[in-house]
Write a protein that holds these residues in place. Structure first.
Motif, short mmCIF file in Angstrom:
data_model
loop_
_atom_site.label_atom_id
_atom_site.label_comp_id
_atom_site.label_asym_id
_atom_site.label_seq_id
_atom_site.Cartn_x
_atom_site.Cartn_y
_atom_site.Cartn_z
N CYS A 6 -21.08 -43.98 -32.03
CA CYS A 6 -20.25 -44.46 -30.92
C CYS A 6 -19.55 -43.34 -30.17
N ARG A 13 -26.30 -43.09 -25.85
CA ARG A 13 -26.30 -44.31 -26.66
C ARG A 13 -27.26 -45.35 -26.07
N LEU A 56 -20.61 -51.61 -30.22
CA LEU A 56 -22.06 -51.39 -30.21
C LEU A 56 -22.81 -52.71 -30.05
#
Length: 195
Positions: A6, A13, A56
């Motif tokens: 993260c 990401r 996430l």
């Protein structure tokens, strides 16, 4: 020092999530005589990454539901939509609302179980919509099952093909890709051509 996914920049990401959560498996288009819903090959995606954290989970769901093509059930539309296995449909209305790429098979020779309003609400403002039209035998059925698709607007890319007149398919694509609220000229040649 542990690696914290993260803490990566958002662009990295998202790129990693795309590798884990998207597929480019072509949808198998069966012949018009084979009336089973199309099924993709086994997909190599890893949705469990979304269980790592709430943040996430939100990012992963945007990629999973926003960048994959989902198949709408030919009879029940989105109430039985699926990406990997028709026996494991997406049932959450929250998840269904995030889907931006659709493939739907519409059978012309049976009455649909969905209303034109449901079609317009479900598929308007999506990024991609592919409508595959079929029937058991050429000349059977009318375009009535496509009525709801004539009300769809704001689609980024629409593709209509199968057992219907090419001019009608192009007209319907233009209608669906027109801006929301746009009035378009009604289709005048509704009679189905014979072979």
């Amino acid at each position: 020092m542990p690696f914290l996914f993260c803490e990566l920049p958002a662009e990295l990401r998202i790129a990693i999530l795309r590798l884990l959560l998207t597929h480019n498996t072509p949808i198998i288009a069966y012949s018009c005589n084979d009336l089973r819903a199309p099924q993709p090959f086994s997909l190599d995606i890893h949705p469990n990454i979304s269980l790592a954290s709430r943040a996430l989970h939100a990012e992963a769901n945007e990629v999973l539901y926003g960048e994959n093509t989902f198949q709408a059930h030919p009879t029940y539309l989105t109430s039985r939509s699926f990406a990997m296995n028709p026996h494991q449909p997406v049932l959450s209305s929250h998840c269904i609302s995030r889907i931006k790429k659709w493939h739907v098979r519409v059978r012309l020779d049976v009455d649909p179980y969905y209303s034109p309003a449901e079609v317009a609400q479900t598929f308007s403002n999506t990024s991609e919509l592919e409508v595959e039209v079929f029937r058991a035998s050429w000349g059977l059925g009318t375009y009535d099952a496509l009525e709801g698709f004539t009300k769809v607007r704001g689609v980024g890319r629409a593709k209509v093909h199968g057992s219907l007149a090419n001019k009608y398919a192009r007209w319907l694509e233009q209608a669906m890709m027109s801006a929301p609220g746009t009035k378009i000229e009604e289709w005048q040649h509704i009679a189905l051509p014979l072979a």
